[in-house]
Design a protein around this motif. Structure first.
Motif, mmCIF file in Angstrom:
data_model
loop_
_atom_site.group_PDB
_atom_site.id
_atom_site.type_symbol
_atom_site.label_atom_id
_atom_site.label_comp_id
_atom_site.label_asym_id
_atom_site.label_seq_id
_atom_site.Cartn_x
_atom_site.Cartn_y
_atom_site.Cartn_z
ATOM 1 N N ASN A 263 0.839 -1.207 0.000
ATOM 2 C CA ASN A 263 0.000 0.000 0.000
ATOM 3 C C ASN A 263 0.867 1.247 0.000
ATOM 4 O OD1 ASN A 263 -2.576 -0.861 -0.175
ATOM 5 N ND2 ASN A 263 -3.069 -0.690 1.989
ATOM 6 N N HIS B 279 0.363 3.786 -2.916
ATOM 7 C CA HIS B 279 -0.412 5.013 -2.698
ATOM 8 C C HIS B 279 0.389 6.189 -2.122
ATOM 9 C CE1 HIS B 279 -3.995 2.547 -3.334
ATOM 10 N NE2 HIS B 279 -3.559 1.710 -2.403
ATOM 11 N N GLY C 253 -7.306 -4.759 0.319
ATOM 12 C CA GLY C 253 -6.074 -4.918 1.099
ATOM 13 C C GLY C 253 -6.256 -4.635 2.583
HETATM 14 MG MG LIG Z 1 -3.938 -2.183 -0.889
#
Ligand SMILES: [Mg+2]
Ligand SMILES: Nc1ncnc2c1ncn2[C@@H]1O[C@H](COP(=O)(O)OP(=O)(O)OP(=O)(O)O)[C@@H](O)[C@H]1O
Length: 445
Positions: free
Chosen positions: A345, A349, A409
């Motif tokens: 992640n 992101h 996730g």
């Molecule tokens: Mg994720």
């Protein structure tokens, strides 16, 4: 020694520590004996009904049953009017309508009013004689002497009765209220259960909608591909049957089928991958065996395996681990999935809007804690807004819809940490410092 001196000590002694009916009967018996009356009684008045009811009645040294009588046309009515009433003789002539007196052949009457603490006449003490009364003044004085004590006892008894009644109503009220309260608690628990159930159904509904939405696209492509393949095969076999199929048409058809079949199997395998990840949303501890790890070593290994992918994305990953072995019992596959998801992640992101000169970093820190460990995974990226923070653990919430994100996730991470690993997860985030996920994980034994 006069009459008072003779009888008083004896009467007073006999009344010591007696209350209620015992007190009234004992006093009436003593008075009856001392004054030599044919009848002696103490009565309570009921002004509303204009009646009198004896609370103790003695004749010839015996306690008799109590009775009620009307005060109308009786000497007792005059006593209740607040005056001592002394008629040594001829009482039946004076009150000819008092049939009871006449029938009993009463000659002499002495009545003394009883006043309560507020000065109201609430009762009377009466002596009745079948003969003329000789020492009426002595009897009246004796009655007057005890009237205060009798009134006080009547009042005390009434208060006691009121108190008992009040206690009973109070108890009844308490029981009633308790029943009401436990009903309300039951209702409340029922409503709470219902709300939890509704909440579960709502999130289940959201989950199903999300699953449907995610699977719909690859399945839709697969269905369309299959129908195109069917149509192409149909055309080719029709041409074949008519003997009109040329070599180039066959080659074109086969090429088209091959292309479409590739896209179909890509989409089907995408759907299969999605189904696999959906299954992980509901964490099943049976899929992973508990193991005793040296957590420091294990974590170094995991980070080493993540490094190549991260460095391809220009992200460095650093660790701060204890300098010693750390014995830790956990579900390793689950823990690895949690860390991998959080790290990927960060990569996916955190650095989206960072400047080219920004050095992308991820830091993993492990500290021992009371009966567990604190594992922090942080990035120095752009941080997470409050709005995203509110939703990011919801299944299918993603800011990368159509760009590789399904939004599963963190929902998987949250489920694993809370159920399988029995831990806690806290997120700290700011635009200036990036995001840190703090995991508190207890050792499972
Ligand atoms: Mg994720
Ligand atoms: N380190 C991070 N920095 C900034 N935003 C983040 C970070 N981690 C998560 N987010 C935000 O939280 C959202 C939800 O994350 P989640 O992992 O559940 O879904 P996803 O990464 O978008 O999709 P998937 O994990 O299913 O591929 C992300 O879309 C992103 O907006």
């Amino acid at each position: 020694m006069n009459a008072f001196e003779r009888y008083l000590p004896q009467i007073i002694k006999s009344l010591k520590a007696t209350y209620g009916t015992d007190f009234f009967n004992s006093l009436t018996l003593q008075l009856n004996q001392v004054i030599g009356a044919d009848y002696t009684f103490i009565a309570k008045l009921d002004a509303k009904r204009n009646t009198s009811r004896t609370i103790s009645l003695v004749a010839k040294g015996e306690v008799l049953d109590n009775f009620e009588y009307s005060l109308h046309n009786t000497p007792c009515a005059d006593v209740s009017g607040d005056a001592v009433c002394i008629h040594p003789q001829n009482i039946s002539l004076l009150y000819p309508d008092d049939l009871l007196l006449v029938e009993m052949g009463i000659e002499g009457y002495i009545g003394t009013p009883l006043q309560d603490s507020e000065g109201c006449v609430t009762g009377i003490v009466v002596a009745l004689y079948k003969n003329k009364i000789e020492d009426a003044d002595f009897i009246a004085s004796l009655f007057e002497l005890f009237s205060g004590r009798i009134s006080a006892e009547i009042e005390r008894e009434e208060k006691q009765q009121q108190l008992t009644k009040l206690n009973a109503t109070l108890e009844e009220k308490v029981q009633h209220r308790t029943a009401e309260l436990s009903d309300s608690i039951e209702n409340l628990l029922f409503t709470q259960d219902q709300l939890i159930e509704q909440e579960k159904m709502a999130s289940l509904g959201g989950l199903v909608a999300g699953v449907a939405h995610e699977i719909n696209t690859p399945l839709g492509v697969a269905v369309l591909s299959s129908s195109i393949i069917k149509e192409t095969l149909f055309k080719l076999s029709a041409q074949l049957n008519k003997n009109t199929l040329s070599k180039s048409e066959l080659e074109n058809g086969l090429h088209k089928i091959k292309e479409i079949e590739r896209s179909m199997s890509q989409n089907l395998s995408k759907a299969a991958t999605l189904v696999r990840s959906f299954k992980q949303v509901a964490v099943d501890s049976n899929n992973d065996d508990l193991a005793t790890l040296d957590l420091t070593l294990w974590l170094s290994g995991l980070v080493a395996s993540l490094k190549p992918t991260l460095s391809n994305q220009n992200i460095t990953i650093a660790t701060k681990l204890p300098n010693k072995k750390l014995r830790f019992i956990t579900y390793p596959a689950h823990l690895s999935q949690v860390i991998t998801n959080i790290v990927s992640n960060c990569a996916m992101h955190a650095f989206d809007q960072c400047q080219a000169s920004h050095i992308h970093q991820i830091q993993i820190t492990l500290k021992t804690q009371k009966s567990g460990v604190l594992l922090s995974i942080g990035d120095n990226g752009m941080g997470i807004t409050e709005d995203i923070k509110r939703h990011m653990f919801e299944p299918f919430y993603t800011t990368k819809r159509g760009k590789g994100g399904t939004g599963l996730g963190l929902s998987i991470v949250n489920n694993i940490v809370k159920s399988a690993l029995n831990g806690e997860l806290i997120v700290h985030s700011s635009a200036a410092q990036g995001t840190t996920f703090e995991l508190y994980l207890p050792s499972r034994v």
